[in-house]
Design an enzyme around this catalytic site. Structure first.
Site, mmCIF file in Angstrom:
data_model
loop_
_atom_site.group_PDB
_atom_site.id
_atom_site.type_symbol
_atom_site.label_atom_id
_atom_site.label_comp_id
_atom_site.label_asym_id
_atom_site.label_seq_id
_atom_site.Cartn_x
_atom_site.Cartn_y
_atom_site.Cartn_z
ATOM 1 N N CYS A 116 0.119 1.677 -5.467
ATOM 2 C CA CYS A 116 -0.838 2.590 -6.097
ATOM 3 C C CYS A 116 -0.223 3.973 -6.308
ATOM 4 O O CYS A 116 0.692 4.384 -5.587
ATOM 5 C CB CYS A 116 -2.093 2.710 -5.247
ATOM 6 S SG CYS A 116 -3.004 1.164 -5.081
ATOM 7 N N HIS A 137 0.832 -1.206 0.000
ATOM 8 C CA HIS A 137 0.000 0.000 0.000
ATOM 9 C C HIS A 137 0.865 1.253 0.000
ATOM 10 O O HIS A 137 1.903 1.313 0.658
ATOM 11 C CB HIS A 137 -0.915 0.015 1.221
ATOM 12 C CG HIS A 137 -2.018 -0.997 1.161
ATOM 13 N ND1 HIS A 137 -2.859 -1.117 0.078
ATOM 14 C CD2 HIS A 137 -2.425 -1.939 2.070
ATOM 15 C CE1 HIS A 137 -3.744 -2.081 0.310
ATOM 16 N NE2 HIS A 137 -3.497 -2.597 1.501
#
Length: 227
Positions: free
Chosen positions: A207, A149
């Site tokens: 991301c 993440h």
């Protein structure tokens, strides 16, 4: 006017609830990551102790070689060859179960030590850096894919540059990689994961943009190769 005030209060309350939930999730993720990090360090430490014992035994064998006859030398050589086969077999068969701590990713440039966990489902990524199932591990001659993440384990990934070193420690050894490049692709672009087994390469994915609120539209890719 009263309706506007009431609506404003409701918005504040809803925002507070969602904000509190987000903070709690981050805290919970950090707790799980810390626990996984302890397990990863224990795994690496155990492997280092085993390697030291093997090196000591090899040194003792070498010291005694000159006092042994030719037959013993042949037997020793055969044992060493068998040991090398066993080591290779261990690397080839290194396939941790989903959710298990599989290793340690060290990134000196950003002073990071991150646990590697088998799998990339939400539960796995909450524990650390996820190893994409079906991809390889060091010295298995293939694509090693690690995902994380952008707001937890890889929040400083954007600071990395070409030439920086990445280290992957597993249950059977430690390996260094040099970053050769970065790329930004659409989140729907799966072409980076080829699972090729022709040459070894380490790929980190997260991301992008890093400061994006919500489901980010892109992915940030880092490519590294054995040092």
């Amino acid at each position: 006017m009263k309706k506007i005030k009431v609506f404003g209060i409701i918005l504040v309350l809803v925002g507070g609830i969602f904000g509190g939930h987000a903070v709690w999730k981050l805290y919970e993720t950090k707790e799980q990551t810390d626990q996984s990090l302890e397990k990863a360090k224990a795994l690496v430490s155990q492997n280092n102790v085993q390697k030291q014992n093997e090196d000591t035994n090899d040194e003792l064998k070498n010291q005694n070689k000159e006092t042994k006859n030719e037959k013993t030398k042949v037997e020793t050589s055969a044992n060493e060859n068998e040991k090398r086969k066993d080591d290779s077999k261990t690397k080839d068969l290194y396939k941790p179960q989903t959710g298990d701590v599989a290793g340690l990713l060290t990134i000196p440039a950003i002073n990071a030590e991150l646990p590697i966990v088998e799998g990339t489902d939400p539960n796995d990524l909450a524990k650390g850096v996820g190893h994409y199932k079906g991809s390889f591990y060091p010295e298995q001659n293939g694509q090693i894919v690690l995902s994380g993440h952008r707001d937890t384990v890889f929040r400083r990934a954007g600071e990395l540059r070409k030439g920086d070193t990445l280290r992957v420690d597993t249950g059977y050894g430690g390996y260094d990689y040099i970053i050769k490049g970065m790329k930004i692709v659409s989140k729907d672009d799966n072409s980076i994961i080829t699972l090729q087994h022709e040459k070894e390469e380490l790929i980190l994915t997260t991301c992008y943009p890093f400061s994006y609120i919500g489901d980010a539209p892109d992915r940030y890719i880092i490519y590294a190769y054995p040092k």
